[in-house]
Design a protein around this motif. Structure first.
Motif, short mmCIF file in Angstrom:
data_model
loop_
_atom_site.label_atom_id
_atom_site.label_comp_id
_atom_site.label_asym_id
_atom_site.label_seq_id
_atom_site.Cartn_x
_atom_site.Cartn_y
_atom_site.Cartn_z
N VAL A 131 0.83 -1.23 -0.07
CA VAL A 131 -0.04 0.12 -0.09
C VAL A 131 1.08 1.11 0.16
N GLY A 132 1.17 1.85 -1.02
CA GLY A 132 1.95 2.90 -1.43
C GLY A 132 1.44 4.17 -0.70
N PHE A 133 0.11 4.48 -0.69
CA PHE A 133 -0.42 5.54 -0.17
C PHE A 133 -1.92 5.30 0.28
N ILE A 157 -2.22 0.65 -4.44
CA ILE A 157 -1.52 -0.48 -4.13
C ILE A 157 -0.90 -0.79 -5.35
N TRP A 158 0.42 -1.47 -5.12
CA TRP A 158 1.33 -2.17 -6.29
C TRP A 158 1.74 -3.33 -5.83
N ARG A 159 2.36 -4.10 -6.92
CA ARG A 159 3.03 -5.40 -6.54
C ARG A 159 4.44 -4.99 -5.76
N THR A 160 4.74 -5.74 -4.65
CA THR A 160 5.98 -5.27 -3.83
C THR A 160 7.15 -5.56 -4.79
N ASP A 161 7.00 -6.63 -5.49
CA ASP A 161 8.38 -6.73 -6.23
C ASP A 161 8.58 -6.06 -7.72
N ARG A 162 7.45 -5.18 -8.00
CA ARG A 162 7.45 -4.35 -9.05
C ARG A 162 7.31 -2.93 -8.72
N ALA A 163 7.75 -2.34 -7.71
CA ALA A 163 7.86 -1.19 -7.14
C ALA A 163 8.85 -0.54 -8.21
N THR A 164 8.36 0.75 -8.54
CA THR A 164 9.43 1.72 -9.36
C THR A 164 9.34 3.08 -8.73
N PRO A 165 10.45 3.83 -9.06
CA PRO A 165 10.34 5.28 -8.81
C PRO A 165 9.21 6.13 -9.02
N GLN A 166 8.65 5.68 -10.17
CA GLN A 166 7.48 6.47 -10.69
C GLN A 166 6.16 6.16 -9.83
N LEU A 167 6.22 4.83 -9.25
CA LEU A 167 5.02 4.48 -8.37
C LEU A 167 5.03 5.65 -6.91
N THR A 181 6.64 8.20 -6.76
CA THR A 181 6.41 9.76 -7.08
C THR A 181 4.99 9.88 -7.09
N LEU A 182 4.35 9.07 -7.62
CA LEU A 182 2.91 9.28 -7.67
C LEU A 182 2.17 9.19 -6.36
N ALA A 183 2.70 8.29 -5.57
CA ALA A 183 2.34 8.35 -4.14
C ALA A 183 2.47 9.58 -3.26
N GLN A 184 3.68 10.11 -3.79
CA GLN A 184 3.81 11.54 -3.00
C GLN A 184 2.91 12.63 -3.50
N LEU A 185 2.69 12.61 -4.72
CA LEU A 185 1.59 13.67 -5.18
C LEU A 185 0.47 13.57 -4.62
N LEU A 186 -0.03 12.30 -4.60
CA LEU A 186 -1.35 12.04 -4.15
C LEU A 186 -1.26 12.81 -2.58
N ASP A 187 -0.28 12.37 -2.00
CA ASP A 187 -0.40 12.83 -0.42
C ASP A 187 -0.39 14.37 -0.74
N GLU A 188 0.16 14.96 -1.58
CA GLU A 188 0.10 16.55 -1.79
C GLU A 188 -1.00 16.99 -2.16
N GLU A 189 -1.57 16.37 -2.87
CA GLU A 189 -2.89 16.76 -3.57
C GLU A 189 -4.08 16.49 -2.53
N VAL A 190 -3.92 15.61 -1.91
CA VAL A 190 -5.13 15.35 -0.64
C VAL A 190 -4.99 16.36 0.34
N THR A 191 -3.68 16.52 0.69
CA THR A 191 -3.28 17.37 1.66
C THR A 191 -3.79 18.90 1.36
N ARG A 192 -3.46 19.11 0.25
CA ARG A 192 -3.79 20.89 -0.43
C ARG A 192 -5.48 20.82 -0.56
N ALA A 193 -6.04 19.83 -0.86
CA ALA A 193 -7.35 19.92 -1.03
C ALA A 193 -8.28 19.75 0.22
N GLU A 194 -7.62 19.18 1.12
CA GLU A 194 -8.50 19.11 2.60
C GLU A 194 -9.50 18.17 2.16
#
Length: 307
Positions: free
Chosen positions: A159-161, A275-285, A287-300
């Motif tokens: 669970v990435g985010f 969610i993503w497969r643990t053995d298929r994690a990539t930097p892009q995934l 980054t997406l998790a970080q962006l989701l965190d930022e957008e959810v926080t910004r939008a309350e």
């Protein structure tokens, strides 16, 4: 149709610049006889003579010059694509993520997708997944990730985010006797027929969607399965069933023939996760998790209703 080999094209383009078999061979790391073989093979495939060679000079025929002019841009594009692919592979990079979702994608999520494309050059290939099969496409590597309802207890999944937990509301038809109330107690679910997702999700996930019984132990009836949220709302509106939904969905899926009631005493709130497969994690995934965190926080992002 004869297939032209890249080696043959590469050899012809080098020869067109060097106009010398020896220098072409040295440049490509081949023997002169190998260069001659590649050019002859290409001429057989094309069906015309491309190179003129005499004892004193090497040159292209008129058709050879035309062929080189036409094929050089395509060859350069191919070389560029291959170089980019090697670079991405060395960095574990992806230029596109295949993302699954259930029901709908909220504005905060689409904004994170937009930023991932604009700021990091990664596009999204989105596809809706069956309501009751949240994990299969990710586990089978048909998707890189998915936004699904939690919990997730599969050892192969990360669970990435996690989105903020949300209240679960009871959807009933506007004509239903409970529709005149703003709230109901969880024990009232025992007198209803609650819709459940259909699919191959594990039992623990299904039980989190529709409890088997109320806290007091009364069984909760669930005779009908649904493949999508919209199917569920249609059945609810027909006054035959009820459905448990999260508050953000209720706020975005307003309709005159369905009422959404706060449900007191329901143990677990609704929570979405990436969610993503643990053995298929990539930097892009990541980054997406970080962006989701930022957008959810910004939008309350909607918080649970007060008790």
């Amino acid at each position: 149709m004869n297939q032209v080999h890249v080696q043959e094209i590469e050899c012809l383009l080098a020869l067109a610049e060097e106009l010398h078999f020896g220098r072409t061979a040295a440049r490509l790391g081949y023997s002169q006889s190998r260069v001659s073989q590649l050019i002859a093979a290409l001429e057989r495939r094309v069906g015309v003579r491309l190179v003129e060679r005499t004892s004193r000079r090497v040159g292209l025929t008129r058709l050879g010059t035309q062929f080189v002019d036409e094929v050089r841009p395509a060859y350069r594009s191919l070389v560029t694509v291959l170089a980019q692919a090697r670079d991405r592979a060395s960095r574990g990079a992806l230029c596109q993520l295949r993302i699954g979702f259930n029901g709908s994608i909220y504005e905060e999520v689409t904004e994170a997708f937009r930023r991932l494309r604009a700021q990091h050059g990664v596009t999204m290939a989105l596809s809706e997944i069956p309501l009751g099969s949240p994990f299969s496409a990710v586990l089978d590597s048909r998707l890189d990730a998915a936004v699904v309802e939690l919990p997730v207890r599969e050892a192969e999944l990360t669970v990435g985010f996690r989105f903020p937990p949300q209240d679960r509301l009871l959807a009933v038809a506007s004509s239903h006797p409970l529709a005149d109330s703003d709230r109901v107690h969880v024990e009232a679910l025992a007198g209803l027929d609650i819709l459940h997702p259909t699919g191959d999700a594990p039992d623990y996930w299904m039980a989190a969607r529709v409890p088997r019984s109320t806290p007091a132990g009364a069984p909760i009836r669930s005779t009908r399965g649904i493949a999508s949220v919209q199917e569920g709302l249609a059945l609810v509106a027909a006054d035959d069933h009820a459905m448990l939904v999260c508050r953000p969905l209720a706020e975005r899926a307003t309709r005159s023939d369905v009422r959404y009631l706060a449900t007191d005493g329901l143990d677990a709130p609704s929570q979405m996760g990436l969610i993503w497969r643990t053995d298929r994690a990539t930097p892009q995934l990541g980054t997406l998790a970080q962006l989701l965190d930022e957008e959810v926080t910004r939008a309350e992002f909607p918080k649970p209703l007060p008790a």
